[in-house]
Scaffold this motif. Structure first.
Motif, PDB file in Angstrom:
ATOM      1  N   LEU A   1       0.897  -1.316  -0.061  1.00 58.14           N
ATOM      2  CA  LEU A   1       0.040   0.039   0.081  1.00 58.14           C
ATOM      3  C   LEU A   1       0.739   1.161  -0.082  1.00 58.14           C
ATOM      4  N   ASN A   2       0.501   2.250  -1.036  1.00 60.22           N
ATOM      5  CA  ASN A   2       1.286   3.543  -0.712  1.00 60.22           C
ATOM      6  C   ASN A   2       0.595   4.374   0.423  1.00 60.22           C
ATOM      7  N   PRO A   3       0.896   5.600   0.513  1.00 59.33           N
ATOM      8  CA  PRO A   3       0.172   6.642   1.660  1.00 59.33           C
ATOM      9  C   PRO A   3      -1.268   6.817   1.370  1.00 59.33           C
ATOM     10  N   ASN A   4      -1.665   6.676  -0.098  1.00 59.69           N
ATOM     11  CA  ASN A   4      -2.830   6.954  -0.380  1.00 59.69           C
ATOM     12  C   ASN A   4      -3.835   5.702  -0.246  1.00 59.69           C
ATOM     13  N   ASN A   5      -3.433   4.614   0.129  1.00 62.80           N
ATOM     14  CA  ASN A   5      -3.977   3.316   0.573  1.00 62.80           C
ATOM     15  C   ASN A   5      -4.385   2.679  -0.623  1.00 62.80           C
ATOM     16  N   GLU A   6      -3.642   2.826  -1.616  1.00 61.92           N
ATOM     17  CA  GLU A   6      -3.969   2.268  -3.047  1.00 61.92           C
ATOM     18  C   GLU A   6      -2.927   1.100  -3.185  1.00 61.92           C
ATOM     19  N   LEU A   7      -3.258  -0.118  -3.995  1.00 61.88           N
ATOM     20  CA  LEU A   7      -2.327  -1.121  -4.273  1.00 61.88           C
ATOM     21  C   LEU A   7      -1.326  -0.694  -5.109  1.00 61.88           C
ATOM     22  N   ASN A   8      -0.156  -0.923  -4.614  1.00 68.32           N
ATOM     23  CA  ASN A   8       0.969  -0.793  -5.735  1.00 68.32           C
ATOM     24  C   ASN A   8       1.529  -1.930  -6.257  1.00 68.32           C
ATOM     25  N   ASN A   9       1.184  -2.032  -7.438  1.00 68.43           N
ATOM     26  CA  ASN A   9       1.507  -3.257  -8.247  1.00 68.43           C
ATOM     27  C   ASN A   9       3.141  -3.342  -8.862  1.00 68.43           C
ATOM     28  N   GLU A  10       4.186  -2.547  -8.300  1.00 71.34           N
ATOM     29  CA  GLU A  10       5.328  -2.544  -8.641  1.00 71.34           C
ATOM     30  C   GLU A  10       6.232  -3.821  -8.450  1.00 71.34           C
ATOM     31  N   ILE A  11       7.065  -4.174  -9.362  1.00 68.12           N
ATOM     32  CA  ILE A  11       7.844  -5.277  -9.175  1.00 68.12           C
ATOM     33  C   ILE A  11       8.885  -4.961  -7.981  1.00 68.12           C
ATOM     34  N   PRO A  12       8.843  -5.969  -6.937  1.00 67.98           N
ATOM     35  CA  PRO A  12       9.754  -5.534  -5.692  1.00 67.98           C
ATOM     36  C   PRO A  12      10.973  -5.350  -6.327  1.00 67.98           C
ATOM     37  N   THR A  13      11.931  -4.723  -5.692  1.00 63.17           N
ATOM     38  CA  THR A  13      13.309  -4.520  -6.036  1.00 63.17           C
ATOM     39  C   THR A  13      14.344  -5.033  -4.714  1.00 63.17           C
ATOM     40  N   VAL A  14      13.740  -5.334  -3.651  1.00 65.03           N
ATOM     41  CA  VAL A  14      14.665  -5.901  -2.667  1.00 65.03           C
ATOM     42  C   VAL A  14      13.782  -7.014  -1.994  1.00 65.03           C
ATOM     43  N   LEU A  15      14.508  -7.924  -1.526  1.00 62.88           N
ATOM     44  CA  LEU A  15      13.904  -9.125  -0.656  1.00 62.88           C
ATOM     45  C   LEU A  15      12.919  -8.816   0.298  1.00 62.88           C
ATOM     46  N   GLU A  16      13.088  -7.736   0.924  1.00 63.81           N
ATOM     47  CA  GLU A  16      12.318  -7.488   2.285  1.00 63.81           C
ATOM     48  C   GLU A  16      10.977  -6.856   1.764  1.00 63.81           C
ATOM     49  N   ASP A  17      10.768  -6.464   0.504  1.00 66.10           N
ATOM     50  CA  ASP A  17       9.484  -6.049  -0.029  1.00 66.10           C
ATOM     51  C   ASP A  17       8.510  -7.312  -0.434  1.00 66.10           C
ATOM     52  N   ILE A  18       9.144  -8.663  -0.362  1.00 66.30           N
ATOM     53  CA  ILE A  18       8.101  -9.703  -0.562  1.00 66.30           C
ATOM     54  C   ILE A  18       8.147 -10.386   0.828  1.00 66.30           C
ATOM     55  N   PRO A  19       6.683 -10.602   1.103  1.00 74.05           N
ATOM     56  CA  PRO A  19       6.361 -11.108   2.607  1.00 74.05           C
ATOM     57  C   PRO A  19       6.918 -12.629   2.712  1.00 74.05           C
ATOM     58  N   GLU A  20       7.257 -13.080   3.861  1.00 75.67           N
ATOM     59  CA  GLU A  20       7.748 -14.362   4.251  1.00 75.67           C
ATOM     60  C   GLU A  20       6.833 -15.445   3.591  1.00 75.67           C
ATOM     61  N   ALA A  21       5.578 -15.223   3.948  1.00 74.19           N
ATOM     62  CA  ALA A  21       4.551 -16.218   3.542  1.00 74.19           C
ATOM     63  C   ALA A  21       4.594 -16.549   1.972  1.00 74.19           C
ATOM     64  N   GLU A  22       4.807 -15.513   1.309  1.00 73.03           N
ATOM     65  CA  GLU A  22       4.692 -15.542  -0.215  1.00 73.03           C
ATOM     66  C   GLU A  22       6.224 -15.974  -0.500  1.00 73.03           C
ATOM     67  N   GLN A  23       7.399 -15.636  -0.058  1.00 73.12           N
ATOM     68  CA  GLN A  23       8.540 -16.425  -0.204  1.00 73.12           C
ATOM     69  C   GLN A  23       8.368 -17.785  -0.195  1.00 73.12           C
TER      70      GLN A  23
ATOM     71  N   ASP B   1      20.745 -16.955   1.606  1.00 74.86           N
ATOM     72  CA  ASP B   1      21.604 -18.272   1.896  1.00 74.86           C
ATOM     73  C   ASP B   1      20.310 -19.101   2.545  1.00 74.86           C
ATOM     74  N   ALA B   2      19.520 -18.405   3.500  1.00 80.23           N
ATOM     75  CA  ALA B   2      18.508 -19.348   4.096  1.00 80.23           C
ATOM     76  C   ALA B   2      17.465 -20.027   3.308  1.00 80.23           C
ATOM     77  N   ASN B   3      17.236 -19.286   2.194  1.00 83.98           N
ATOM     78  CA  ASN B   3      16.038 -19.530   1.189  1.00 83.98           C
ATOM     79  C   ASN B   3      16.517 -20.582   0.353  1.00 83.98           C
ATOM     80  N   VAL B   4      17.834 -20.698   0.045  1.00 82.15           N
ATOM     81  CA  VAL B   4      18.570 -21.669  -0.734  1.00 82.15           C
ATOM     82  C   VAL B   4      18.421 -22.899  -0.180  1.00 82.15           C
ATOM     83  N   GLU B   5      18.760 -22.916   1.366  1.00 82.21           N
ATOM     84  CA  GLU B   5      18.861 -24.030   2.181  1.00 82.21           C
ATOM     85  C   GLU B   5      17.208 -24.574   2.292  1.00 82.21           C
ATOM     86  N   LEU B   6      16.363 -23.689   2.182  1.00 85.08           N
ATOM     87  CA  LEU B   6      14.848 -24.011   2.535  1.00 85.08           C
ATOM     88  C   LEU B   6      14.350 -24.852   1.330  1.00 85.08           C
TER      89      LEU B   6
END
Length: 102
Positions: free
Chosen positions: A2-24, A88-93
């Motif tokens: 969500l951006n500050p205007n509470n609209e969905l942001n459909n941009e492709i993430p650029t860093v791992l932290e932008d992807i929720p762990e459940a989705e990973q 690293d942890a994701n490769v092991e997972l």
């Protein structure tokens, strides 16, 4: 996202932290299932174990092998998967998920 205007942001993430762990985890499980169904367990584990020390570079190679990886993931999922494998942890997972499904 969500951006500050509470609209969905459909941009492709650029860093791992932008992807929720459940989705990973869901994307890693999808990859593991695809690998096991095609009887690629041994080559996949060997490749992952061999490249583990260089997983960042390996994730960058995904771009070079995009036609193969896009057989599993489409569009935005593909880019997210490349980011996920930087850690690293994701490769092991992923290795653990492949082993548990085979």
């Amino acid at each position: 996202m969500l951006n500050p205007n509470n609209e969905l942001n459909n941009e492709i993430p650029t860093v791992l932290e932008d992807i929720p762990e459940a989705e990973q985890r869901a994307l890693l499980e999808k990859a593991a299932t695809w690998i096991v169904r095609r009887s690629l367990t041994t080559p996949a584990i060997i490749a992952l174990e061999t490249c583990k020390p260089l997983n960042f570079l390996g994730s960058q190679f995904l771009i070079a092998f995009s036609p193969f990886v896009q057989a599993i993931f489409k569009g935005e999922e593909y880019h997210k998967f490349a980011l996920i494998l930087e850690k690293d942890a994701n490769v092991e997972l992923l290795i653990e998920l492949i082993e548990s499904q085979s």
